[in-house]
Each structure stands twice: as structure tokens, then as C-alpha cells.
Design a protein around this motif. Structure first.
Motif, PDB file in Angstrom:
ATOM      1  N   ASN A 101     100.589  -8.790   4.961  1.00 42.04           N
ATOM      2  CA  ASN A 101     101.292  -7.498   4.981  1.00 42.04           C
ATOM      3  C   ASN A 101     102.660  -7.625   5.650  1.00 42.04           C
ATOM      4  OD1 ASN A 101      99.196  -6.220   3.684  1.00 42.04           O
ATOM      5  ND2 ASN A 101      98.256  -5.451   5.561  1.00 42.04           N
ATOM      6  N   GLU A 102     102.729  -8.398   6.740  1.00 37.08           N
ATOM      7  CA  GLU A 102     104.010  -8.615   7.415  1.00 37.08           C
ATOM      8  C   GLU A 102     104.971  -9.381   6.506  1.00 37.08           C
ATOM      9  OE1 GLU A 102     102.845  -8.750  12.164  1.00 37.08           O
ATOM     10  OE2 GLU A 102     102.730 -10.589  10.988  1.00 37.08           O
ATOM     11  N   LYS A 103     104.463 -10.383   5.801  1.00 36.37           N
ATOM     12  CA  LYS A 103     105.303 -11.160   4.884  1.00 36.37           C
ATOM     13  C   LYS A 103     105.886 -10.259   3.801  1.00 36.37           C
ATOM     14  CE  LYS A 103     102.791 -15.471   5.584  1.00 36.37           C
ATOM     15  NZ  LYS A 103     101.902 -16.478   4.982  1.00 36.37           N
ATOM     16  N   ASP A 104     105.076  -9.348   3.278  1.00 34.86           N
ATOM     17  CA  ASP A 104     105.558  -8.429   2.250  1.00 34.86           C
ATOM     18  C   ASP A 104     106.620  -7.486   2.822  1.00 34.86           C
ATOM     19  OD1 ASP A 104     105.582  -7.159  -0.329  1.00 34.86           O
ATOM     20  OD2 ASP A 104     104.395  -5.531   0.559  1.00 34.86           O
ATOM     21  N   HIS A 108     111.750  -7.441   2.573  1.00 34.45           N
ATOM     22  CA  HIS A 108     112.753  -6.397   2.330  1.00 34.45           C
ATOM     23  C   HIS A 108     113.893  -6.418   3.351  1.00 34.45           C
ATOM     24  CE1 HIS A 108     110.511  -4.303  -0.831  1.00 34.45           C
ATOM     25  NE2 HIS A 108     109.434  -4.659  -0.163  1.00 34.45           N
ATOM     26  N   VAL A 109     113.833  -7.297   4.343  1.00 36.43           N
ATOM     27  CA  VAL A 109     114.880  -7.381   5.373  1.00 36.43           C
ATOM     28  C   VAL A 109     116.138  -7.985   4.761  1.00 36.43           C
ATOM     29  CG1 VAL A 109     115.545  -8.497   7.540  1.00 36.43           C
ATOM     30  CG2 VAL A 109     113.267  -7.512   7.290  1.00 36.43           C
ATOM     31  N   THR A 110     117.279  -7.325   5.010  1.00 39.82           N
ATOM     32  CA  THR A 110     118.556  -7.817   4.493  1.00 39.82           C
ATOM     33  C   THR A 110     119.465  -8.338   5.593  1.00 39.82           C
ATOM     34  OG1 THR A 110     119.508  -5.600   4.605  1.00 39.82           O
ATOM     35  CG2 THR A 110     118.508  -6.266   2.512  1.00 39.82           C
ATOM     36  N   TYR A 128     117.968  -4.376   9.304  1.00 40.77           N
ATOM     37  CA  TYR A 128     118.317  -3.573   8.137  1.00 40.77           C
ATOM     38  C   TYR A 128     117.486  -4.030   6.945  1.00 40.77           C
ATOM     39  CZ  TYR A 128     122.185  -2.142  11.044  1.00 40.77           C
ATOM     40  OH  TYR A 128     122.929  -1.641  12.076  1.00 40.77           O
ATOM     41  N   THR A 129     117.030  -3.060   6.144  1.00 38.29           N
ATOM     42  CA  THR A 129     116.180  -3.356   4.997  1.00 38.29           C
ATOM     43  C   THR A 129     116.775  -2.763   3.730  1.00 38.29           C
ATOM     44  OG1 THR A 129     114.878  -1.324   5.220  1.00 38.29           O
ATOM     45  CG2 THR A 129     114.139  -3.242   6.489  1.00 38.29           C
ATOM     46  N   ASP A 130     116.136  -3.042   2.598  1.00 38.74           N
ATOM     47  CA  ASP A 130     116.573  -2.467   1.332  1.00 38.74           C
ATOM     48  C   ASP A 130     115.734  -1.256   0.931  1.00 38.74           C
ATOM     49  OD1 ASP A 130     114.212  -3.720   0.626  1.00 38.74           O
ATOM     50  OD2 ASP A 130     115.122  -5.070  -0.839  1.00 38.74           O
ATOM     51  N   PHE A 131     114.920  -0.739   1.864  1.00 41.51           N
ATOM     52  CA  PHE A 131     114.158   0.478   1.596  1.00 41.51           C
ATOM     53  C   PHE A 131     115.112   1.668   1.491  1.00 41.51           C
ATOM     54  CE2 PHE A 131     110.817  -1.963   3.933  1.00 41.51           C
ATOM     55  CZ  PHE A 131     109.921  -2.053   2.887  1.00 41.51           C
TER      56      PHE A 131
END
Length: 176
Positions: A101-104, A108-110, A128-131
Motif C-alpha cells: 500500500n505504501e509503494k502504491d 504518486h510522489v512528484t 508533493y503528489t499528483d493527486f
């Protein structure tokens, strides 16, 4: 209490606070992280060992490598990780040590900021993420996983990691 007593007491407390803060900043003594000297002389290493003309440290009679030379060198992959961005270092750590779950979530981290320098007084890092969608969007759940994985990666006595979405809106935070 009189007015003069209150002022004197306030001054004593202020001096004590400043003294405590300067004591916490430290000078690197005892932790081996820094050298208090500003420069090394021409015949001396930064770690204090004097060199002879052959380039080896005095006391090394063979004039070759220091004991354990090549065996103590970092593997090429560790050197590559050191040159990678903070986000790439974080992702690599989670890929190696994280739960599925952490890997998934970390995929999304940019961008990661503030993870490289810590002073254990007030450490703040931003991820920062792409969410999209802010606090009520799809990234609020994974943000807690990202903050938890960050706490596994970095350790501080008083650290706060904040996770943001693609628009810079707060998704979550956690201590590390």
C-alpha cells in the motif's frame, strides 16, 4: 509582585530560553558530524591526519591505501542514490522497505523538499503528489501512508511532514 520584579523575571526567563536554544544548535562536538576547524593546512587532511609527500597518511608505512581501502568504498548503487533527487531517494527507500500500500501511494510522489537538512529543533518537509481534489479528494487516504513511509525514511526529534496535491492544497501531515 512589583513592576521591576516582573521585568527582571522576564529578562531571566528570556536569557534562559536563548541559552537553551543556542545549546541545542550545538557545534558538532561529540556527534562526529562536523569539524570545528574552518580549513586544513596544506600538509593535513580535513580529518586531522598529516600526509607525507607520497599522498599517504603518516604511519602507513607501505605508502598505499589505508587499511580496508576498496572494501570500505560505497557500492556504485549507493553513490547513484546520493545524487538522485530527494523524491527519487524516498521512492527507492519505500520500494525496498515499504508495504504494498505504501509503494502504491508513494508512486504518486512528484517532489520532496526539506528532507536533506535537519537540525532536530524544527524540521519541516514537504511532499508533493499528483493527486487532485485537495483534502476531500482521492489523495487524502494515501497521504497518511506517504507521511508514515516518510517517517520510516527520515527520523527527527521534532519533524513535521506535509503532503500536498498537484494544485498545492493540503492532503495530510504527520510527524517524523
Amino acid at each position: 509582585m512589583g513592576m521591576k520584579t516582573k521585568i527582571a523575571l522576564g529578562a531571566v526567563v528570556g536569557i534562559a530560553v536563548i541559552g537553551a536554544m543556542s545549546a541545542n544548535s550545538g557545534d558538532g562536538e561529540g556527534d562526529g558530524k562536523s569539524d570545528s576547524r574552518t580549513s586544513a593546512s596544506a600538509g593535513e587532511n580535513a580529518d586531522g591526519g598529516a600526509k607525507d609527500k607520497g599522498g599517504s597518511e603518516k604511519g602507513d608505512e607501505k605508502g598505499g591505501e589505508k587499511p580496508g581501502g576498496a572494501a570500505d568504498a560505497k557500492p556504485a548503487e549507493d553513490k547513484a542514490v546520493e545524487k538522485a533527487s530527494q523524491a527519487e531517494q524516498f521512492k527507492a527507500f519505500v520500494q525496498k522497505n515499504g508495504s504494498p500500500n505504501e509503494k502504491d501511494a508513494v508512486s504518486h510522489v512528484t517532489k520532496v523538499q526539506g528532507a536533506d537538512e535537519q537540525n532536530d529543533i524544527l524540521d519541516a518537509a514537504d511532499v508533493y503528489t499528483d493527486f487532485t481534489g485537495g483534502f476531500m479528494g482521492e489523495g487524502s487516504g494515501p497521504a497518511k501512508l506517504i507521511a508514515s513511509a516518510f517517517a520510516d525514511w527520515k527520523d527527527s526529534e521534532n519533524g513535521l511532514v506535509t503532503v500536498y496535491d498537484a494544485d498545492g492544497e493540503l492532503l495530510g501531515n504527520g510527524q517524523f
